[in-house]
Design a protein around this motif. Structure first.
Motif, PDB file in Angstrom:
ATOM      1  N   ARG A  91      31.028  -9.983  19.826  1.00 19.70           N
ATOM      2  CA  ARG A  91      31.141 -11.302  20.467  1.00 19.70           C
ATOM      3  C   ARG A  91      29.894 -12.157  20.253  1.00 19.70           C
ATOM      4  O   ARG A  91      29.928 -13.359  20.482  1.00 19.70           O
ATOM      5  CB  ARG A  91      31.431 -11.146  21.952  1.00 19.70           C
ATOM      6  CG  ARG A  91      32.871 -10.766  22.230  1.00 19.70           C
ATOM      7  CD  ARG A  91      33.140 -10.667  23.702  1.00 19.70           C
ATOM      8  NE  ARG A  91      34.543 -10.454  23.960  1.00 19.70           N
ATOM      9  CZ  ARG A  91      35.015 -10.026  25.126  1.00 19.70           C
ATOM     10  NH1 ARG A  91      34.193  -9.782  26.142  1.00 19.70           N
ATOM     11  NH2 ARG A  91      36.306  -9.852  25.286  1.00 19.70           N
ATOM     12  N   ARG A  92      28.815 -11.534  19.795  1.00 18.33           N
ATOM     13  CA  ARG A  92      27.581 -12.282  19.513  1.00 18.33           C
ATOM     14  C   ARG A  92      27.378 -12.525  18.016  1.00 18.33           C
ATOM     15  O   ARG A  92      26.340 -13.044  17.607  1.00 18.33           O
ATOM     16  CB  ARG A  92      26.380 -11.540  20.101  1.00 18.33           C
ATOM     17  CG  ARG A  92      26.398 -11.481  21.621  1.00 18.33           C
ATOM     18  CD  ARG A  92      25.112 -10.931  22.199  1.00 18.33           C
ATOM     19  NE  ARG A  92      24.752  -9.597  21.745  1.00 18.33           N
ATOM     20  CZ  ARG A  92      25.119  -8.465  22.334  1.00 18.33           C
ATOM     21  NH1 ARG A  92      25.864  -8.492  23.410  1.00 18.33           N
ATOM     22  NH2 ARG A  92      24.726  -7.304  21.856  1.00 18.33           N
ATOM     23  N   ALA A  93      28.363 -12.164  17.199  1.00 20.70           N
ATOM     24  CA  ALA A  93      28.250 -12.362  15.748  1.00 20.70           C
ATOM     25  C   ALA A  93      28.263 -13.855  15.423  1.00 20.70           C
ATOM     26  O   ALA A  93      28.765 -14.668  16.209  1.00 20.70           O
ATOM     27  CB  ALA A  93      29.395 -11.654  15.033  1.00 20.70           C
ATOM     28  N   ASP A  94      27.701 -14.197  14.253  1.00 19.44           N
ATOM     29  CA  ASP A  94      27.580 -15.601  13.857  1.00 19.44           C
ATOM     30  C   ASP A  94      28.499 -16.014  12.717  1.00 19.44           C
ATOM     31  O   ASP A  94      28.971 -17.139  12.683  1.00 19.44           O
ATOM     32  CB  ASP A  94      26.134 -15.893  13.416  1.00 19.44           C
ATOM     33  CG  ASP A  94      25.148 -15.724  14.546  1.00 19.44           C
ATOM     34  OD1 ASP A  94      25.442 -16.174  15.663  1.00 19.44           O
ATOM     35  OD2 ASP A  94      24.081 -15.124  14.299  1.00 19.44           O
ATOM     36  N   LYS A  95      28.702 -15.145  11.757  1.00 22.22           N
ATOM     37  CA  LYS A  95      29.401 -15.509  10.520  1.00 22.22           C
ATOM     38  C   LYS A  95      30.908 -15.256  10.627  1.00 22.22           C
ATOM     39  O   LYS A  95      31.372 -14.577  11.526  1.00 22.22           O
ATOM     40  CB  LYS A  95      28.829 -14.735   9.329  1.00 22.22           C
ATOM     41  CG  LYS A  95      27.338 -14.891   9.146  1.00 22.22           C
ATOM     42  CD  LYS A  95      26.982 -16.302   8.780  1.00 22.22           C
ATOM     43  CE  LYS A  95      25.479 -16.409   8.529  1.00 22.22           C
ATOM     44  NZ  LYS A  95      25.051 -17.750   8.275  1.00 22.22           N
ATOM     45  N   LEU A 141      35.778 -18.577  17.376  1.00 24.33           N
ATOM     46  CA  LEU A 141      34.474 -18.056  17.795  1.00 24.33           C
ATOM     47  C   LEU A 141      34.600 -16.568  18.105  1.00 24.33           C
ATOM     48  O   LEU A 141      35.583 -16.137  18.733  1.00 24.33           O
ATOM     49  CB  LEU A 141      33.974 -18.771  19.053  1.00 24.33           C
ATOM     50  CG  LEU A 141      33.752 -20.274  18.954  1.00 24.33           C
ATOM     51  CD1 LEU A 141      33.509 -20.861  20.342  1.00 24.33           C
ATOM     52  CD2 LEU A 141      32.589 -20.579  18.027  1.00 24.33           C
ATOM     53  N   TRP A 142      33.604 -15.794  17.706  1.00 24.60           N
ATOM     54  CA  TRP A 142      33.612 -14.362  18.008  1.00 24.60           C
ATOM     55  C   TRP A 142      33.618 -14.108  19.512  1.00 24.60           C
ATOM     56  O   TRP A 142      34.121 -13.087  19.967  1.00 24.60           O
ATOM     57  CB  TRP A 142      32.429 -13.671  17.354  1.00 24.60           C
ATOM     58  CG  TRP A 142      32.623 -13.436  15.890  1.00 24.60           C
ATOM     59  CD1 TRP A 142      32.013 -14.101  14.864  1.00 24.60           C
ATOM     60  CD2 TRP A 142      33.496 -12.482  15.280  1.00 24.60           C
ATOM     61  NE1 TRP A 142      32.458 -13.617  13.652  1.00 24.60           N
ATOM     62  CE2 TRP A 142      33.365 -12.623  13.875  1.00 24.60           C
ATOM     63  CE3 TRP A 142      34.380 -11.530  15.765  1.00 24.60           C
ATOM     64  CZ2 TRP A 142      34.080 -11.842  12.971  1.00 24.60           C
ATOM     65  CZ3 TRP A 142      35.096 -10.748  14.876  1.00 24.60           C
ATOM     66  CH2 TRP A 142      34.944 -10.905  13.488  1.00 24.60           C
ATOM     67  N   SER A 143      33.083 -15.026  20.277  1.00 20.70           N
ATOM     68  CA  SER A 143      33.072 -14.848  21.733  1.00 20.70           C
ATOM     69  C   SER A 143      34.482 -14.816  22.318  1.00 20.70           C
ATOM     70  O   SER A 143      34.680 -14.373  23.451  1.00 20.70           O
ATOM     71  CB  SER A 143      32.236 -15.942  22.404  1.00 20.70           C
ATOM     72  OG  SER A 143      32.773 -17.217  22.119  1.00 20.70           O
ATOM     73  N   HIS A 144      35.482 -15.253  21.542  1.00 17.44           N
ATOM     74  CA  HIS A 144      36.879 -15.230  21.984  1.00 17.44           C
ATOM     75  C   HIS A 144      37.593 -13.930  21.618  1.00 17.44           C
ATOM     76  O   HIS A 144      38.783 -13.782  21.902  1.00 17.44           O
ATOM     77  CB  HIS A 144      37.650 -16.403  21.366  1.00 17.44           C
ATOM     78  CG  HIS A 144      37.135 -17.726  21.797  1.00 17.44           C
ATOM     79  ND1 HIS A 144      37.380 -18.887  21.089  1.00 17.44           N
ATOM     80  CD2 HIS A 144      36.372 -18.108  22.859  1.00 17.44           C
ATOM     81  CE1 HIS A 144      36.805 -19.904  21.684  1.00 17.44           C
ATOM     82  NE2 HIS A 144      36.186 -19.454  22.765  1.00 17.44           N
TER      83      HIS A 144
END
Length: 163
Positions: A91-95, A141-144
């Motif tokens: 969930r904290r990934a960027d790419k 978004l990875w946060s999702h």
């Protein structure tokens, strides 16, 4: 933009070396298997932009042997991580395309719970060393990221691939 996860268990490690579990290196079979998985990923255009790995020696060596130029982020929390811990790291990934290298049983359990439907491959449930699953998510978004939302695009183990 959709997200893609490449979920890889570390390659085969050397149990003959007198070292703590976290310091065990890859054995010869592991050193041969990881580049095969890396080549398979490249041939199928599954190239990560970012890599997350446990701090264990065998996961770090697997990352290196896969042969990608993407930056590697090491996480102590991924060493024998639970499914919830793996989810929190992702969930904290960027790419958009992320490779995560970890350990069993957590990596197998995570693979089983993150996909909507398991692939038919007979080794998916036990997730042997260097097993790799490519999973797509319809999220921006990875946060999702949520459990049971991934679409398994492909799954392979080194034994399936040419030497």
């Amino acid at each position: 933009m959709p997200k893609r996860l490449i979920l890889t268990r570390h390659a085969k490690s050397n149990w003959e070396v007198t070292a703590s579990d976290i310091d065990r290196p890859l054995n010869k079979r592991g050193q041969e298997a990881a580049p095969r998985i890396g080549n398979w990923l490249r041939e199928n255009h599954f190239e990560p932009q970012e890599i997350h790995s446990s701090t264990a020696r065998r996961t770090r060596e697997t990352c290196q042997a896969l042969g990608f130029d993407a930056p590697v982020k090491l996480h102590e929390s991924l060493y024998h991580a639970s499914t919830d811990t793996i989810l929190q790291v992702l969930r904290r990934a960027d790419k958009d395309c992320v490779l995560l290298v970890g350990h069993n049983p957590g990596i197998a359990e995570f693979a089983q719970t993150i996909v909507r439907r398991r692939p038919a491959h007979p080794r998916f449930d036990d997730y042997p060393t260097c097993a790799t699953c490519v999973i797509d998510f319809d999220i921006s978004l990875w946060s999702h990221l949520r459990f049971q939302t991934g679409l398994c695009v492909d799954f392979a183990i080194p034994r399936d691939l040419p030497s």
